[in-house]
Design a protein around this motif. Structure first.
Motif, PDB file in Angstrom:
ATOM      1  N   TYR A  93       0.871  -1.171   0.000  1.00 11.94           N
ATOM      2  CA  TYR A  93       0.000   0.000   0.000  1.00 11.94           C
ATOM      3  C   TYR A  93       0.908   1.221   0.000  1.00 11.94           C
ATOM      4  CZ  TYR A  93      -3.735   3.198   1.320  1.00 11.94           C
ATOM      5  OH  TYR A  93      -4.648   4.224   1.338  1.00 11.94           O
ATOM      6  N   ILE A  94       0.806   2.054  -1.024  1.00 13.06           N
ATOM      7  CA  ILE A  94       1.670   3.223  -1.156  1.00 13.06           C
ATOM      8  C   ILE A  94       0.808   4.482  -1.158  1.00 13.06           C
ATOM      9  CG2 ILE A  94       3.323   4.428  -2.632  1.00 13.06           C
ATOM     10  CD1 ILE A  94       4.232   1.697  -3.656  1.00 13.06           C
ATOM     11  N   TYR A  95       1.257   5.491  -0.403  1.00 12.60           N
ATOM     12  CA  TYR A  95       0.589   6.782  -0.421  1.00 12.60           C
ATOM     13  C   TYR A  95       1.632   7.887  -0.293  1.00 12.60           C
ATOM     14  CZ  TYR A  95       1.134   7.322   4.650  1.00 12.60           C
ATOM     15  OH  TYR A  95       1.657   7.458   5.913  1.00 12.60           O
ATOM     16  N   GLN A  96       1.226   9.117  -0.638  1.00 12.98           N
ATOM     17  CA  GLN A  96       2.112  10.266  -0.544  1.00 12.98           C
ATOM     18  C   GLN A  96       1.577  11.218   0.513  1.00 12.98           C
ATOM     19  OE1 GLN A  96       2.559  12.423  -4.230  1.00 12.98           O
ATOM     20  NE2 GLN A  96       4.619  13.093  -3.693  1.00 12.98           N
ATOM     21  N   ASP A  97       2.457  11.640   1.435  1.00 12.97           N
ATOM     22  CA  ASP A  97       2.014  12.528   2.515  1.00 12.97           C
ATOM     23  C   ASP A  97       2.043  13.993   2.067  1.00 12.97           C
ATOM     24  OD1 ASP A  97       4.631  13.561   2.821  1.00 12.97           O
ATOM     25  OD2 ASP A  97       5.084  12.270   4.526  1.00 12.97           O
ATOM     26  N   GLY A  98       1.636  14.891   2.953  1.00 15.83           N
ATOM     27  CA  GLY A  98       1.541  16.309   2.637  1.00 15.83           C
ATOM     28  C   GLY A  98       2.873  16.977   2.365  1.00 15.83           C
ATOM     29  N   ASP A  99       3.980  16.366   2.784  1.00 12.30           N
ATOM     30  CA  ASP A  99       5.317  16.897   2.518  1.00 12.30           C
ATOM     31  C   ASP A  99       5.936  16.315   1.252  1.00 12.30           C
ATOM     32  OD1 ASP A  99       5.328  18.521   4.823  1.00 12.30           O
ATOM     33  OD2 ASP A  99       5.966  16.819   6.058  1.00 12.30           O
ATOM     34  N   GLY A 100       5.200  15.458   0.561  1.00  7.23           N
ATOM     35  CA  GLY A 100       5.682  14.884  -0.687  1.00  7.23           C
ATOM     36  C   GLY A 100       6.395  13.557  -0.556  1.00  7.23           C
ATOM     37  N   TYR A 101       6.550  13.054   0.663  1.00 11.47           N
ATOM     38  CA  TYR A 101       7.200  11.748   0.862  1.00 11.47           C
ATOM     39  C   TYR A 101       6.249  10.622   0.497  1.00 11.47           C
ATOM     40  CZ  TYR A 101      11.090  13.866   3.355  1.00 11.47           C
ATOM     41  OH  TYR A 101      12.209  14.596   3.682  1.00 11.47           O
ATOM     42  N   PHE A 102       6.797   9.577  -0.107  1.00  9.98           N
ATOM     43  CA  PHE A 102       6.037   8.370  -0.391  1.00  9.98           C
ATOM     44  C   PHE A 102       6.202   7.417   0.791  1.00  9.98           C
ATOM     45  CE2 PHE A 102       7.075  10.103  -4.531  1.00  9.98           C
ATOM     46  CZ  PHE A 102       5.867  10.005  -5.194  1.00  9.98           C
ATOM     47  N   HIS A 103       5.129   6.752   1.157  1.00 14.00           N
ATOM     48  CA  HIS A 103       5.155   5.767   2.240  1.00 14.00           C
ATOM     49  C   HIS A 103       4.666   4.434   1.689  1.00 14.00           C
ATOM     50  CE1 HIS A 103       5.934   8.651   5.474  1.00 14.00           C
ATOM     51  NE2 HIS A 103       5.308   9.477   4.667  1.00 14.00           N
ATOM     52  N   PHE A 104       5.302   3.374   2.119  1.00 17.22           N
ATOM     53  CA  PHE A 104       5.085   2.023   1.616  1.00 17.22           C
ATOM     54  C   PHE A 104       4.773   1.142   2.820  1.00 17.22           C
ATOM     55  CE2 PHE A 104       7.762  -1.772  -0.004  1.00 17.22           C
ATOM     56  CZ  PHE A 104       6.701  -2.339  -0.672  1.00 17.22           C
ATOM     57  N   LEU A 105       3.530   0.734   2.960  1.00 16.96           N
ATOM     58  CA  LEU A 105       3.121  -0.206   4.006  1.00 16.96           C
ATOM     59  C   LEU A 105       2.958  -1.565   3.360  1.00 16.96           C
ATOM     60  CD1 LEU A 105       0.321   1.927   5.712  1.00 16.96           C
ATOM     61  CD2 LEU A 105       2.736   1.767   6.352  1.00 16.96           C
ATOM     62  N   PHE A 106       3.337  -2.624   4.079  1.00 19.90           N
ATOM     63  CA  PHE A 106       3.221  -3.941   3.476  1.00 19.90           C
ATOM     64  C   PHE A 106       3.161  -5.033   4.520  1.00 19.90           C
ATOM     65  CE2 PHE A 106       7.641  -2.579   3.501  1.00 19.90           C
ATOM     66  CZ  PHE A 106       8.317  -3.624   4.112  1.00 19.90           C
ATOM     67  N   HIS A 107       2.641  -6.165   4.104  1.00 19.70           N
ATOM     68  CA  HIS A 107       2.646  -7.374   4.923  1.00 19.70           C
ATOM     69  C   HIS A 107       4.071  -7.899   4.915  1.00 19.70           C
ATOM     70  CE1 HIS A 107       1.455 -11.862   5.387  1.00 19.70           C
ATOM     71  NE2 HIS A 107       1.763 -11.329   6.557  1.00 19.70           N
ATOM     72  N   ASN A 108       4.642  -7.988   6.087  1.00 16.53           N
ATOM     73  CA  ASN A 108       6.031  -8.391   6.286  1.00 16.53           C
ATOM     74  C   ASN A 108       6.119  -9.894   6.500  1.00 16.53           C
ATOM     75  OD1 ASN A 108       8.667  -8.690   7.392  1.00 16.53           O
ATOM     76  ND2 ASN A 108       7.821  -8.334   9.409  1.00 16.53           N
ATOM     77  N   MET A 109       6.880 -10.563   5.674  1.00 15.35           N
ATOM     78  CA  MET A 109       7.132 -11.995   5.858  1.00 15.35           C
ATOM     79  C   MET A 109       8.631 -12.248   5.790  1.00 15.35           C
ATOM     80  SD  MET A 109       4.063 -13.568   3.511  1.00 15.35           S
ATOM     81  CE  MET A 109       4.989 -13.259   2.043  1.00 15.35           C
TER      82      MET A 109
ATOM     83  N   ILE B 107      -7.273   4.853   6.168  1.00 14.81           N
ATOM     84  CA  ILE B 107      -8.417   5.749   6.096  1.00 14.81           C
ATOM     85  C   ILE B 107      -7.857   7.148   6.362  1.00 14.81           C
ATOM     86  CG2 ILE B 107     -10.665   6.341   7.081  1.00 14.81           C
ATOM     87  CD1 ILE B 107     -10.563   3.518   5.817  1.00 14.81           C
ATOM     88  N   PHE B 108      -8.217   8.108   5.523  1.00 16.52           N
ATOM     89  CA  PHE B 108      -7.670   9.458   5.633  1.00 16.52           C
ATOM     90  C   PHE B 108      -8.705  10.435   6.187  1.00 16.52           C
ATOM     91  CE2 PHE B 108      -5.012   7.358   2.559  1.00 16.52           C
ATOM     92  CZ  PHE B 108      -3.744   7.796   2.902  1.00 16.52           C
ATOM     93  N   ASP B 109      -8.198  11.475   6.822  1.00 15.51           N
ATOM     94  CA  ASP B 109      -9.028  12.558   7.326  1.00 15.51           C
ATOM     95  C   ASP B 109      -9.676  13.287   6.145  1.00 15.51           C
ATOM     96  OD1 ASP B 109     -10.199  14.230   9.181  1.00 15.51           O
ATOM     97  OD2 ASP B 109      -8.334  15.162   9.848  1.00 15.51           O
ATOM     98  N   LYS B 110     -10.542  14.240   6.434  1.00 19.63           N
ATOM     99  CA  LYS B 110     -11.251  14.988   5.403  1.00 19.63           C
ATOM    100  C   LYS B 110     -10.311  15.686   4.431  1.00 19.63           C
ATOM    101  CE  LYS B 110     -15.068  15.943   8.485  1.00 19.63           C
ATOM    102  NZ  LYS B 110     -15.781  16.975   9.232  1.00 19.63           N
ATOM    103  N   ASP B 111      -9.085  16.018   4.891  1.00 22.09           N
ATOM    104  CA  ASP B 111      -8.134  16.698   4.011  1.00 22.09           C
ATOM    105  C   ASP B 111      -7.577  15.785   2.922  1.00 22.09           C
ATOM    106  OD1 ASP B 111      -6.242  15.084   5.311  1.00 22.09           O
ATOM    107  OD2 ASP B 111      -5.312  16.756   6.392  1.00 22.09           O
ATOM    108  N   GLY B 112      -7.826  14.457   3.048  1.00 24.22           N
ATOM    109  CA  GLY B 112      -7.348  13.502   2.062  1.00 24.22           C
ATOM    110  C   GLY B 112      -5.867  13.202   2.149  1.00 24.22           C
ATOM    111  N   ILE B 113      -5.184  13.749   3.165  1.00 24.90           N
ATOM    112  CA  ILE B 113      -3.741  13.587   3.303  1.00 24.90           C
ATOM    113  C   ILE B 113      -3.357  12.917   4.625  1.00 24.90           C
ATOM    114  CG2 ILE B 113      -1.554  14.842   3.496  1.00 24.90           C
ATOM    115  CD1 ILE B 113      -2.789  16.988   1.659  1.00 24.90           C
ATOM    116  N   THR B 114      -4.050  13.267   5.690  1.00 23.37           N
ATOM    117  CA  THR B 114      -3.689  12.806   7.030  1.00 23.37           C
ATOM    118  C   THR B 114      -4.304  11.442   7.329  1.00 23.37           C
ATOM    119  OG1 THR B 114      -3.676  15.119   7.742  1.00 23.37           O
ATOM    120  CG2 THR B 114      -3.689  13.417   9.472  1.00 23.37           C
TER     121      THR B 114
END
Length: 110
Positions: free
Chosen positions: A17-33, A88-95
């Motif tokens: 699961y990849i998303y971009q935060d308000g500062d422009g950083y990409f974040h990568f969440l994943f199932h760790n095995m 799930i993100f806040d109303k701002d679509g970023i947080t």
């Protein structure tokens, strides 16, 4: 996987699961095995996180969530795995305000 994180010899990453935060950083969440993260190849340490400024070079931050789910009444349950991260993100679509996962019943040490 070993392409994204060449220091790993075990390709134990799935359900990205990849998303971009308000500062422009990409974040990568994943199932760790991946063996060794969180104390051995134990599915109890199911979630992991990495981040990148450019989406190409990633920094691995390690274990991010486990299989212990605590309910509002204080009771808890330990699932075998928690997979398929989704934010799930806040109303701002970023947080991000909540993490949801698929879960599997069973002993996390098997």
């Amino acid at each position: 996987n070993t392409t994204l994180f060449p220091q790993w010899v075990y390709p134990g990453v799935e359900d990205q699961y990849i998303y971009q935060d308000g500062d422009g950083y990409f974040h990568f969440l994943f199932h760790n095995m991946i063996p060794g993260i969180g104390g051995g190849h134990n599915e109890y340490f199911s979630g992991a996180h990495a981040a990148s400024m450019d989406g190409y070079d990633w920094t691995f931050f390690g274990y991010s969530w486990d299989n212990n789910v605590t309910y509002d009444d204080g009771t808890y349950h330990i699932f075998k795995t928690t997979e398929r991260p989704h934010l799930i993100f806040d109303k701002d679509g970023i947080t991000p305000i909540a993490l949801t996962n698929g879960a599997e019943q069973g002993d996390p040490n098997q």
